[in-house]
Write a protein that holds these residues in place. Sequence first.
Motif, mmCIF file in Angstrom:
data_model
loop_
_atom_site.group_PDB
_atom_site.id
_atom_site.type_symbol
_atom_site.label_atom_id
_atom_site.label_comp_id
_atom_site.label_asym_id
_atom_site.label_seq_id
_atom_site.Cartn_x
_atom_site.Cartn_y
_atom_site.Cartn_z
ATOM 1 N N VAL A 152 0.837 -1.204 0.000
ATOM 2 C CA VAL A 152 0.000 0.000 0.000
ATOM 3 C C VAL A 152 0.873 1.255 0.000
ATOM 4 O O VAL A 152 0.554 2.234 -0.679
ATOM 5 C CB VAL A 152 -1.000 -0.015 1.180
ATOM 6 N N LYS A 153 1.978 1.247 0.719
ATOM 7 C CA LYS A 153 2.899 2.399 0.687
ATOM 8 C C LYS A 153 3.394 2.638 -0.732
ATOM 9 O O LYS A 153 3.450 3.779 -1.201
ATOM 10 C CB LYS A 153 4.079 2.177 1.639
ATOM 11 N N SER A 154 3.729 1.565 -1.425
ATOM 12 C CA SER A 154 4.178 1.695 -2.816
ATOM 13 C C SER A 154 3.030 2.135 -3.717
ATOM 14 O O SER A 154 3.218 2.933 -4.639
ATOM 15 C CB SER A 154 4.746 0.359 -3.315
ATOM 16 N N TRP A 155 1.823 1.619 -3.461
ATOM 17 C CA TRP A 155 0.632 2.004 -4.221
ATOM 18 C C TRP A 155 0.388 3.513 -4.110
ATOM 19 O O TRP A 155 0.139 4.189 -5.113
ATOM 20 C CB TRP A 155 -0.561 1.201 -3.703
ATOM 21 N N VAL A 156 0.468 4.038 -2.891
ATOM 22 C CA VAL A 156 0.276 5.478 -2.670
ATOM 23 C C VAL A 156 1.392 6.260 -3.370
ATOM 24 O O VAL A 156 1.134 7.293 -3.990
ATOM 25 C CB VAL A 156 0.203 5.810 -1.162
ATOM 26 N N ALA A 157 2.625 5.752 -3.314
ATOM 27 C CA ALA A 157 3.738 6.416 -4.001
ATOM 28 C C ALA A 157 3.485 6.474 -5.510
ATOM 29 O O ALA A 157 3.767 7.490 -6.155
ATOM 30 C CB ALA A 157 5.056 5.699 -3.695
ATOM 31 N N LEU A 158 2.927 5.393 -6.072
ATOM 32 C CA LEU A 158 2.573 5.384 -7.494
ATOM 33 C C LEU A 158 1.593 6.510 -7.797
ATOM 34 O O LEU A 158 1.813 7.321 -8.703
ATOM 35 C CB LEU A 158 1.968 4.023 -7.873
ATOM 36 N N TRP A 159 0.512 6.589 -7.019
ATOM 37 C CA TRP A 159 -0.494 7.619 -7.245
ATOM 38 C C TRP A 159 0.032 9.020 -6.943
ATOM 39 O O TRP A 159 -0.484 10.002 -7.468
ATOM 40 C CB TRP A 159 -1.768 7.313 -6.451
ATOM 41 N N ASN A 160 1.080 9.110 -6.135
ATOM 42 C CA ASN A 160 1.694 10.414 -5.862
ATOM 43 C C ASN A 160 2.763 10.768 -6.889
ATOM 44 O O ASN A 160 3.475 11.750 -6.719
ATOM 45 C CB ASN A 160 2.238 10.457 -4.438
ATOM 46 N N GLY A 161 2.863 9.977 -7.966
ATOM 47 C CA GLY A 161 3.710 10.365 -9.092
ATOM 48 C C GLY A 161 4.939 9.523 -9.346
ATOM 49 O O GLY A 161 5.652 9.757 -10.311
ATOM 50 N N ASP A 162 5.227 8.517 -8.509
ATOM 51 C CA ASP A 162 6.382 7.647 -8.731
ATOM 52 C C ASP A 162 5.969 6.529 -9.691
ATOM 53 O O ASP A 162 5.741 5.394 -9.286
ATOM 54 C CB ASP A 162 6.890 7.083 -7.404
ATOM 55 N N LEU A 163 5.872 6.869 -10.979
ATOM 56 C CA LEU A 163 5.361 5.932 -11.975
ATOM 57 C C LEU A 163 6.250 4.704 -12.148
ATOM 58 O O LEU A 163 5.758 3.623 -12.476
ATOM 59 C CB LEU A 163 5.163 6.637 -13.315
ATOM 60 N N ASP A 164 7.552 4.837 -11.911
ATOM 61 C CA ASP A 164 8.463 3.714 -12.098
ATOM 62 C C ASP A 164 8.174 2.558 -11.144
ATOM 63 O O ASP A 164 8.511 1.407 -11.445
ATOM 64 C CB ASP A 164 9.919 4.169 -11.931
ATOM 65 N N ILE A 165 7.544 2.850 -10.005
ATOM 66 C CA ILE A 165 7.252 1.804 -9.028
ATOM 67 C C ILE A 165 6.203 0.824 -9.540
ATOM 68 O O ILE A 165 6.095 -0.305 -9.049
ATOM 69 C CB ILE A 165 6.851 2.420 -7.674
ATOM 70 N N ALA A 166 5.455 1.215 -10.565
ATOM 71 C CA ALA A 166 4.406 0.350 -11.111
ATOM 72 C C ALA A 166 4.966 -0.994 -11.566
ATOM 73 O O ALA A 166 4.331 -2.033 -11.373
ATOM 74 C CB ALA A 166 3.684 1.039 -12.271
ATOM 75 N N ASP A 167 6.151 -0.990 -12.155
ATOM 76 C CA ASP A 167 6.736 -2.237 -12.649
ATOM 77 C C ASP A 167 6.953 -3.254 -11.526
ATOM 78 O O ASP A 167 6.864 -4.456 -11.759
ATOM 79 C CB ASP A 167 8.070 -1.957 -13.357
ATOM 80 N N ALA A 168 7.204 -2.777 -10.314
ATOM 81 C CA ALA A 168 7.466 -3.663 -9.188
ATOM 82 C C ALA A 168 6.202 -4.157 -8.498
ATOM 83 O O ALA A 168 6.229 -5.213 -7.859
ATOM 84 C CB ALA A 168 8.363 -2.952 -8.163
ATOM 85 N N ILE A 169 5.085 -3.431 -8.625
ATOM 86 C CA ILE A 169 3.901 -3.780 -7.831
ATOM 87 C C ILE A 169 2.667 -4.146 -8.652
ATOM 88 O O ILE A 169 1.691 -4.631 -8.092
ATOM 89 C CB ILE A 169 3.536 -2.654 -6.837
ATOM 90 N N ILE A 170 2.699 -3.945 -9.969
ATOM 91 C CA ILE A 170 1.535 -4.226 -10.810
ATOM 92 C C ILE A 170 1.835 -5.425 -11.703
ATOM 93 O O ILE A 170 2.810 -5.421 -12.454
ATOM 94 C CB ILE A 170 1.166 -3.011 -11.698
ATOM 95 N N SER A 171 0.981 -6.425 -11.638
ATOM 96 C CA SER A 171 1.116 -7.599 -12.495
ATOM 97 C C SER A 171 0.771 -7.227 -13.934
ATOM 98 O O SER A 171 -0.114 -6.390 -14.171
ATOM 99 C CB SER A 171 0.175 -8.690 -11.997
#
Length: 152
Positions: free
Chosen positions: A19-38
């Motif tokens: 969830v921390k990474s999910w919130v970071a994604l929505w707060n603009g850290d688009l690169d984190i999507a590769d690590a948390i989204i299937s």
Amino acid sequence: MTEQNITTASDRDAASQLVKSWVALWNGDLDIADAIISESNRVHAAMFDGGDGSAVGGASGMKDFVAQMRSLMSDLVFSIDVGPLVDGDHVVVRWVATGHYGGGLPGAGAPVGAEVTFHGTDILRLSDGKVVEYWLNADTLDLMTQLQVGAG
């Protein structure tokens, strides 16, 4: 009595980290999507274009979806109001988002720079530490009212 799905402390910790990474994604850290989204992620959402979210696929689709939302309010900040609530492979969070309208939404009468705050609930289904299904329930009526869409 039916068998209940008991969630362990380690499951809760893993979900909280995601969830921390999910919130970071929505707060603009688009690169984190590769690590948390299937890559098989399915989205269920009422989209601005009238779609149901089924066209948003995998990490790249989520990056585009987040970028589209952030294009309206580049300073948009999401935070968790309630949760994460964990039940087996599902995680639920209630969030609040605040930002300033940057313009560009057809039909919006709000001035550029108007502050906007809206809420929503995300339900995430996880598998192997990644989001494989996402249900979005956002208060779009409140958002559109604040942006004065259709007003005038």
